[in-house]
Design a protein around this motif. Structure first.
Motif, PDB file in Angstrom:
ATOM      1  N   VAL A 177       0.874  -1.176   0.000  1.00 31.54           N
ATOM      2  CA  VAL A 177       0.000   0.000   0.000  1.00 31.54           C
ATOM      3  C   VAL A 177       0.910   1.224   0.000  1.00 31.54           C
ATOM      4  CG1 VAL A 177      -1.902  -1.123   1.232  1.00 31.54           C
ATOM      5  CG2 VAL A 177      -0.148   0.093   2.541  1.00 31.54           C
ATOM      6  N   PRO A 178       0.439   2.379  -0.501  1.00 28.88           N
ATOM      7  CA  PRO A 178       1.237   3.602  -0.393  1.00 28.88           C
ATOM      8  C   PRO A 178       1.435   3.974   1.073  1.00 28.88           C
ATOM      9  CG  PRO A 178      -0.533   3.850  -2.008  1.00 28.88           C
ATOM     10  CD  PRO A 178      -0.806   2.589  -1.268  1.00 28.88           C
ATOM     11  N   ARG A 179       2.512   4.655   1.368  1.00 33.16           N
ATOM     12  CA  ARG A 179       2.753   5.058   2.755  1.00 33.16           C
ATOM     13  C   ARG A 179       1.655   5.985   3.258  1.00 33.16           C
ATOM     14  NH1 ARG A 179       6.631   4.127   5.993  1.00 33.16           N
ATOM     15  NH2 ARG A 179       7.986   3.379   4.302  1.00 33.16           N
ATOM     16  N   TYR A 180       1.125   6.845   2.399  1.00 28.52           N
ATOM     17  CA  TYR A 180       0.048   7.731   2.844  1.00 28.52           C
ATOM     18  C   TYR A 180      -1.172   6.926   3.275  1.00 28.52           C
ATOM     19  CZ  TYR A 180      -1.641   7.254  -2.028  1.00 28.52           C
ATOM     20  OH  TYR A 180      -2.082   6.769  -3.232  1.00 28.52           O
ATOM     21  N   THR A 181      -1.433   5.771   2.642  1.00 32.48           N
ATOM     22  CA  THR A 181      -2.542   4.911   3.060  1.00 32.48           C
ATOM     23  C   THR A 181      -2.260   4.317   4.432  1.00 32.48           C
ATOM     24  OG1 THR A 181      -3.196   4.357   0.798  1.00 32.48           O
ATOM     25  CG2 THR A 181      -3.804   2.783   2.516  1.00 32.48           C
ATOM     26  N   ALA A 182      -1.017   3.849   4.637  1.00 34.44           N
ATOM     27  CA  ALA A 182      -0.650   3.285   5.939  1.00 34.44           C
ATOM     28  C   ALA A 182      -0.764   4.333   7.049  1.00 34.44           C
ATOM     29  CB  ALA A 182       0.766   2.736   5.876  1.00 34.44           C
ATOM     30  N   GLU A 183      -0.467   5.580   6.737  1.00 36.21           N
ATOM     31  CA  GLU A 183      -0.565   6.644   7.741  1.00 36.21           C
ATOM     32  C   GLU A 183      -2.016   7.017   8.022  1.00 36.21           C
ATOM     33  OE1 GLU A 183       1.888   9.637   6.005  1.00 36.21           O
ATOM     34  OE2 GLU A 183       3.777   8.717   6.715  1.00 36.21           O
ATOM     35  N   ARG A 184      -2.875   6.949   7.013  1.00 38.59           N
ATOM     36  CA  ARG A 184      -4.299   7.223   7.216  1.00 38.59           C
ATOM     37  C   ARG A 184      -4.958   6.127   8.049  1.00 38.59           C
ATOM     38  NH1 ARG A 184      -5.695   8.293   0.863  1.00 38.59           N
ATOM     39  NH2 ARG A 184      -4.846  10.418   0.670  1.00 38.59           N
ATOM     40  N   HIS A 185      -4.462   4.921   7.903  1.00 36.47           N
ATOM     41  CA  HIS A 185      -5.090   3.764   8.563  1.00 36.47           C
ATOM     42  C   HIS A 185      -4.019   2.997   9.337  1.00 36.47           C
ATOM     43  CE1 HIS A 185      -8.538   4.642   5.981  1.00 36.47           C
ATOM     44  NE2 HIS A 185      -7.695   4.671   4.971  1.00 36.47           N
ATOM     45  N   PRO A 186      -3.634   3.512  10.508  1.00 33.21           N
ATOM     46  CA  PRO A 186      -2.534   2.905  11.255  1.00 33.21           C
ATOM     47  C   PRO A 186      -2.791   1.472  11.702  1.00 33.21           C
ATOM     48  CG  PRO A 186      -3.637   4.613  12.543  1.00 33.21           C
ATOM     49  CD  PRO A 186      -4.148   4.733  11.157  1.00 33.21           C
ATOM     50  N   GLY A 187      -4.043   1.027  11.676  1.00 30.67           N
ATOM     51  CA  GLY A 187      -4.340  -0.357  12.029  1.00 30.67           C
ATOM     52  C   GLY A 187      -4.051  -1.343  10.912  1.00 30.67           C
ATOM     53  N   LEU A 188      -3.705  -0.827   9.754  1.00 31.51           N
ATOM     54  CA  LEU A 188      -3.413  -1.685   8.604  1.00 31.51           C
ATOM     55  C   LEU A 188      -1.908  -1.923   8.530  1.00 31.51           C
ATOM     56  CD1 LEU A 188      -4.202  -3.176   6.014  1.00 31.51           C
ATOM     57  CD2 LEU A 188      -4.134  -0.982   4.804  1.00 31.51           C
ATOM     58  N   LYS A 189      -1.497  -3.066   9.028  1.00 29.69           N
ATOM     59  CA  LYS A 189      -0.081  -3.410   9.028  1.00 29.69           C
ATOM     60  C   LYS A 189       0.186  -4.742   8.325  1.00 29.69           C
ATOM     61  CE  LYS A 189       0.902  -0.905  13.297  1.00 29.69           C
ATOM     62  NZ  LYS A 189       1.596   0.189  12.598  1.00 29.69           N
ATOM     63  N   ALA A 190      -0.757  -5.668   8.461  1.00 25.66           N
ATOM     64  CA  ALA A 190      -0.593  -7.004   7.887  1.00 25.66           C
ATOM     65  C   ALA A 190      -1.642  -7.235   6.811  1.00 25.66           C
ATOM     66  CB  ALA A 190      -0.719  -8.067   8.972  1.00 25.66           C
ATOM     67  N   ALA A 191      -1.368  -8.161   5.925  1.00 25.25           N
ATOM     68  CA  ALA A 191      -2.330  -8.492   4.875  1.00 25.25           C
ATOM     69  C   ALA A 191      -3.643  -8.984   5.480  1.00 25.25           C
ATOM     70  CB  ALA A 191      -1.741  -9.541   3.944  1.00 25.25           C
ATOM     71  N   ALA A 200      -2.392   1.710 -13.450  1.00 27.80           N
ATOM     72  CA  ALA A 200      -3.427   1.814 -12.419  1.00 27.80           C
ATOM     73  C   ALA A 200      -2.819   2.222 -11.082  1.00 27.80           C
ATOM     74  CB  ALA A 200      -4.160   0.482 -12.284  1.00 27.80           C
ATOM     75  N   ILE A 201      -1.672   1.653 -10.747  1.00 31.03           N
ATOM     76  CA  ILE A 201      -1.013   1.970  -9.476  1.00 31.03           C
ATOM     77  C   ILE A 201      -0.522   3.410  -9.465  1.00 31.03           C
ATOM     78  CG2 ILE A 201       0.965   1.410  -8.010  1.00 31.03           C
ATOM     79  CD1 ILE A 201       0.654  -1.505  -9.104  1.00 31.03           C
ATOM     80  N   VAL A 202       0.152   3.811 -10.538  1.00 29.14           N
ATOM     81  CA  VAL A 202       0.697   5.167 -10.602  1.00 29.14           C
ATOM     82  C   VAL A 202      -0.413   6.207 -10.603  1.00 29.14           C
ATOM     83  CG1 VAL A 202       1.988   6.775 -12.061  1.00 29.14           C
ATOM     84  CG2 VAL A 202       2.830   4.433 -11.719  1.00 29.14           C
ATOM     85  N   SER A 203      -1.506   5.915 -11.312  1.00 22.76           N
ATOM     86  CA  SER A 203      -2.641   6.845 -11.340  1.00 22.76           C
ATOM     87  C   SER A 203      -3.215   7.052  -9.940  1.00 22.76           C
ATOM     88  CB  SER A 203      -3.719   6.312 -12.283  1.00 22.76           C
ATOM     89  OG  SER A 203      -4.861   7.138 -12.252  1.00 22.76           O
ATOM     90  N   ALA A 204      -3.423   5.972  -9.206  1.00 20.47           N
ATOM     91  CA  ALA A 204      -3.951   6.075  -7.843  1.00 20.47           C
ATOM     92  C   ALA A 204      -2.966   6.826  -6.951  1.00 20.47           C
ATOM     93  CB  ALA A 204      -4.234   4.685  -7.291  1.00 20.47           C
ATOM     94  N   TYR A 205      -1.692   6.533  -7.098  1.00 23.34           N
ATOM     95  CA  TYR A 205      -0.674   7.154  -6.252  1.00 23.34           C
ATOM     96  C   TYR A 205      -0.624   8.671  -6.468  1.00 23.34           C
ATOM     97  CZ  TYR A 205       3.833   7.592  -3.832  1.00 23.34           C
ATOM     98  OH  TYR A 205       4.841   7.942  -2.950  1.00 23.34           O
ATOM     99  N   LYS A 206      -0.667   9.096  -7.731  1.00 24.08           N
ATOM    100  CA  LYS A 206      -0.610  10.530  -8.026  1.00 24.08           C
ATOM    101  C   LYS A 206      -1.809  11.270  -7.455  1.00 24.08           C
ATOM    102  CE  LYS A 206       2.200  10.372 -12.242  1.00 24.08           C
ATOM    103  NZ  LYS A 206       2.207  10.590 -13.715  1.00 24.08           N
ATOM    104  N   ARG A 207      -2.954  10.585  -7.384  1.00 26.90           N
ATOM    105  CA  ARG A 207      -4.172  11.212  -6.858  1.00 26.90           C
ATOM    106  C   ARG A 207      -4.350  10.979  -5.359  1.00 26.90           C
ATOM    107  NH1 ARG A 207      -4.721   9.906 -12.015  1.00 26.90           N
ATOM    108  NH2 ARG A 207      -6.063  11.128 -13.396  1.00 26.90           N
ATOM    109  N   LYS A 208      -3.358  10.328  -4.738  1.00 29.13           N
ATOM    110  CA  LYS A 208      -3.407  10.018  -3.306  1.00 29.13           C
ATOM    111  C   LYS A 208      -4.636   9.179  -2.949  1.00 29.13           C
ATOM    112  CE  LYS A 208       0.352  12.028  -1.736  1.00 29.13           C
ATOM    113  NZ  LYS A 208       1.041  12.234  -3.018  1.00 29.13           N
ATOM    114  N   ARG A 209      -5.039   8.304  -3.876  1.00 34.25           N
ATOM    115  CA  ARG A 209      -6.130   7.380  -3.602  1.00 34.25           C
ATOM    116  C   ARG A 209      -5.580   6.129  -2.949  1.00 34.25           C
ATOM    117  NH1 ARG A 209      -7.759   6.322  -9.176  1.00 34.25           N
ATOM    118  NH2 ARG A 209      -8.549   4.416  -8.223  1.00 34.25           N
TER     119      ARG A 209
END
Length: 341
Positions: free
Chosen positions: A128-142, A203-212
């Motif tokens: 996941v992008p790091r910004y996603t991990a920071e938004r959802h700190p409970g998301l650490k494992a698959a 698809a990955i780069v598009s989502a990343y650029k939009r911070k999705r």
């Protein structure tokens, strides 16, 4: 008659002394190289960046250093492995034995395929992008994804989450499908298979650029993982028995495990290796440091060039690496060809 035989023997020895051997002619810097086989060396063009760059490097060396003609056949992992066994292709630059464990063992057991050298170490994972991990700190494992399906909602089925998996037809699709089942995520998530590696990356780069928020499978070494700030989701410690089942499309009860570290090897058709021992020796010696392949793939990404351009970039930048793969006179011919471009 005995004197005639002796005279003939002396003539033969004199002729042999006057003529350079094939090996001497091959290694003489002033003579053009002569390829060991009288047809093009056929490469598997597996459709991801690092393999295509490796194929470009190897083809350049064979053409300019060893005097060979080359060609490339584009295809997917398992069909190209079958082609390697049949002798329809001679070289697969990048084989991940751990990803196609059962099929690779069968290929080796057939005696028609060899795995040589240690190109580099590759890895796989869910990111996941790091910004996603920071938004959802409970998301650490698959396994935590079960609580976040709304975060990764599938646009085609909003009641489910979406994980971007392997491009359609890739061998890692089996691994991802079994891992999804092993984690119990198949009830809440769809595993989306992009139509190609380029579509997956876009698809990955598009989502990343939009911070999705996006969760996806990817592998290393790749320019994308090096260029983006990502977090790899945790998986249970590696277990060989569980992993072997995960590589099997018929695995009835998959158990979650970390992806297997992959020492990448070069796949050779055994008949080709026998007919071209000097080329086989080159492929056996071929090894690429991690920083060199990462930098080359990063250059490819940042410059927007083609894999063939990245191959020449590598050859120009890392002479101290590739000169170790071949005799000095062969390396000199490669260097001379680069200097003329």
């Amino acid at each position: 008659m005995r004197n005639l035989h002796i005279a003939s023997a002396f003539c033969a020895l004199a002729l042999a002394a006057a003529m350079p051997s094939a090996a001497t002619a091959q290694t003489s810097p002033s003579s053009p190289p002569v390829c060991e086989i009288d047809r093009p060396v056929r490469f598997s063009g597996l459709n991801w960046e690092s393999n295509l760059v490796l194929a470009g490097i190897e083809r350049y060396v064979l053409e300019h250093g060893y005097g060979c003609k080359t060609s490339v056949e584009i295809g997917e992992t398992l069909p190209m492995l079958a082609a390697l066994q049949r002798g329809d292709v001679d070289v697969t630059p990048e084989v991940w034995p751990g990803q196609i464990e059962g099929a690779w063992k069968k290929a080796l057991a057939s005696g028609r395929v060899l795995g040589v050298g240690h190109v580099y170490d590759a890895g796989e994972g869910w990111y996941v992008p790091r910004y996603t991990a920071e938004r959802h700190p409970g998301l650490k494992a698959a396994s935590d994804l079960a609580r976040f399906k709304d975060v990764f909602a599938d646009p085609e089925d909003p009641g489910r989450g979406r994980i971007y998996g392997c491009p359609a037809g890739w061998a890692c699709g089996t691994l991802n499908e079994n891992l999804l089942r092993a984690l119990g995520l198949d009830r809440d998530y769809s595993l989306f298979a992009p139509g190609s590696g380029a579509a997956q990356k876009a698809a990955i780069v598009s989502a990343y650029k939009r911070k999705r928020d996006i969760v996806f499978y990817y592998w290393t070494p790749t320019s994308l993982v090096g260029a983006l700030d990502l977090v790899k989701l945790e998986l249970p410690p590696f277990d060989q028995q569980a992993y072997t089942c995960m590589t099997d499309p018929k695995c009835a009860h998959p158990v979650a495990t970390e992806f297997k570290p992959n020492p990448v090897v070069t796949g050779l058709n055994a008949g080709f290796a026998k007919d071209a021992p000097r080329l086989a020796e080159f492929f056996t010696k071929l090894a690429v440091p991690e920083d060199a392949i990462d930098a080359t793939l990063g250059w490819l990404e940042n410059e927007g060039k083609e894999p063939e351009d990245a191959a020449r970039y590598f050859l120009r930048q890392y002479g101290e690496v590739w000169r170790q793969w071949m005799p000095a006179d062969t390396a000199a011919r490669v260097q001379a060809a680069l200097a003329k471009e």
